[in-house]
Design an enzyme around this catalytic site. Structure first.
Site, PDB file in Angstrom:
ATOM      1  N   SER A 156       0.870  -1.177   0.000  1.00 46.68           N
ATOM      2  CA  SER A 156       0.000   0.000   0.000  1.00 46.68           C
ATOM      3  C   SER A 156       0.903   1.221   0.000  1.00 46.68           C
ATOM      4  CB  SER A 156      -0.947  -0.008   1.213  1.00 46.68           C
ATOM      5  OG  SER A 156      -0.235  -0.173   2.426  1.00 46.68           O
ATOM      6  N   THR A 201      -2.968  11.768   3.190  1.00 47.69           N
ATOM      7  CA  THR A 201      -2.819  12.399   4.503  1.00 47.69           C
ATOM      8  C   THR A 201      -3.742  13.600   4.647  1.00 47.69           C
ATOM      9  OG1 THR A 201      -0.998  13.799   3.776  1.00 47.69           O
ATOM     10  CG2 THR A 201      -0.437  11.634   4.660  1.00 47.69           C
ATOM     11  N   TYR A 202      -3.839  14.066   5.884  1.00 45.75           N
ATOM     12  CA  TYR A 202      -4.852  15.059   6.243  1.00 45.75           C
ATOM     13  C   TYR A 202      -4.313  15.923   7.363  1.00 45.75           C
ATOM     14  CZ  TYR A 202      -9.292  16.470   8.571  1.00 45.75           C
ATOM     15  OH  TYR A 202     -10.326  17.146   9.157  1.00 45.75           O
ATOM     16  N   ASP A 228      -1.489  15.768  15.380  1.00 46.38           N
ATOM     17  CA  ASP A 228      -0.600  16.613  16.175  1.00 46.38           C
ATOM     18  C   ASP A 228      -1.120  18.038  16.223  1.00 46.38           C
ATOM     19  OD1 ASP A 228       1.327  14.539  16.641  1.00 46.38           O
ATOM     20  OD2 ASP A 228       2.002  14.813  14.571  1.00 46.38           O
ATOM     21  N   HIS A 274       6.190   6.725  21.100  1.00 42.58           N
ATOM     22  CA  HIS A 274       5.691   8.018  20.634  1.00 42.58           C
ATOM     23  C   HIS A 274       6.170   9.127  21.574  1.00 42.58           C
ATOM     24  CE1 HIS A 274       2.842  11.277  19.783  1.00 42.58           C
ATOM     25  NE2 HIS A 274       2.577  10.684  18.634  1.00 42.58           N
ATOM     26  N   PHE A 290      10.996  14.580  10.364  1.00 39.01           N
ATOM     27  CA  PHE A 290       9.900  13.625  10.541  1.00 39.01           C
ATOM     28  C   PHE A 290      10.129  12.777  11.797  1.00 39.01           C
ATOM     29  CE2 PHE A 290       9.252  13.391   5.641  1.00 39.01           C
ATOM     30  CZ  PHE A 290       8.554  14.586   5.666  1.00 39.01           C
ATOM     31  N   HIS A 333       3.773  -1.007   3.753  1.00 39.25           N
ATOM     32  CA  HIS A 333       3.140   0.286   3.483  1.00 39.25           C
ATOM     33  C   HIS A 333       4.255   1.299   3.237  1.00 39.25           C
ATOM     34  CE1 HIS A 333      -0.057   3.309   3.697  1.00 39.25           C
ATOM     35  NE2 HIS A 333       0.758   4.044   4.428  1.00 39.25           N
TER      36      HIS A 333
END
Length: 301
Positions: free
Chosen positions: A26, A59-60, A120, A162, A229, A279
């Site tokens: 993907s 992405t959003y 975020d 995280h 990133f 992915h």
């Protein structure tokens, strides 16, 4: 008498010798901000589409313009290609009713796959804050999406802790909450060590997390960008990776070759360990992901 090193390697099978094309892939894209970026994106989509990915995600970000670009990109993929688009949705900056309305619009459009993320803070350097009438976190969002429609929902997972998590145990507990809320699969943040992924997979299984955990692969051609990133998501960039790209600022073709080699070796190690779905974070560029898929035996049909 000691054997010559070649004697030890003579029967060593090449890393990709067993790659039979028995994997699924993907791809992730981001919505373009200009006509030139749109042209690059659609060229990449056309290049990768013949590999028949399981889905392609878009992405959003919070805010009207980014949201509209995401929606427009997803709609175009749905209408102009045979690909299955997966729209990203986050909790940031919107009440539940608004997010639910966006989800219903996607469902009515024909979108059946959502990547549900907490998101975020839109202000760099500040902590995430829940909207007063919004979803609390990704687990809450997953539950809300499942109430709207029977979406296929992917969520994020973090092989390395995280930045907002207090511990590995907290990270795993949070992922378990997303699974219990109805997540169908998890896609990991990028990483650069196969051991990192396999350790995380074992820890997740021990925590009772039984959904598919898909490794997220980021082919690195720009170390400075990757470092930014990594700071946002808690990924570690090993020193050896920094060293590989030293002195190549003005040699983009060499950077591409090294980026493909590093990512392909990681994928080969994951494949040898039984991974059959990858992915790719494409950054809207097709060449590196396409080359790695080719090495893994995924060919255009």
């Amino acid at each position: 008498m000691n054997r010559h090193p070649w004697e030890q390697l003579r029967h060593h099978e090449p890393l990709f010798a067993q790659a039979r094309g028995d994997i699924a892939v993907s791809f992730e894209f981001f919505p373009p901000k200009s006509d030139a970026m749109a042209e690059t994106l659609w060229s990449s989509i056309q290049t990768l589409a013949p590999l028949e990915p399981r889905f392609v995600s878009v992405t959003y970000g919070a805010g009207g313009s980014t949201r509209e670009r995401t929606h427009a990109t997803v709609e175009r993929i749905l209408k102009e290609t045979s690909l299955t688009p997966a729209a990203h949705l986050t909790c940031v900056g919107a009440p539940r009713d608004e997010i639910d309305a966006i989800a219903r619009e996607y469902w009515d459009l024909g979108v059946r796959h959502i990547v549900a993320l907490r998101g975020d803070s839109p202000e760099p350097g500040t902590k995430y804050r829940q909207h007063p009438q919004g979803y609390r976190d990704a687990a809450d969002l997953v539950a809300g999406l499942k109430r709207v429609a029977p979406f296929d929902v992917s969520v994020a997972a973090y092989p390395e802790v995280h930045p907002d998590s207090s511990s590995r145990a907290f990270d795993l507990e949070n992922l378990k909450r997303k699974v219990d809320a109805g997540a169908d699969r998890a896609i990991t943040q990028f990483f650069f060590s196969a051991d990192c992924y396999f350790r995380f997979q074992d820890e997740a299984a021990a925590a009772g997390i039984e959904i598919e955990i898909v490794p997220g692969i980021l082919p690195v051609s720009n170390v400075a960008q990757t470092r930014r990133f990594a700071e946002m998501c808690g990924a570690a960039i090993p020193d050896w990776l920094n060293g590989l790209f030293e002195g190549l600022d003005d040699l983009p073709a060499a950077r591409q070759l090294i980026a493909a080699t590093v990512a392909a070796e990681l994928c080969g190690q994951l494949y040898a360990g039984g991974v059959r779905h990858f992915h790719f974070y494409t950054l809207n560029r097709a060449e590196l992901s396409y080359a790695i898929c080719h090495l893994l035996g995924v060919r255009a049909r």
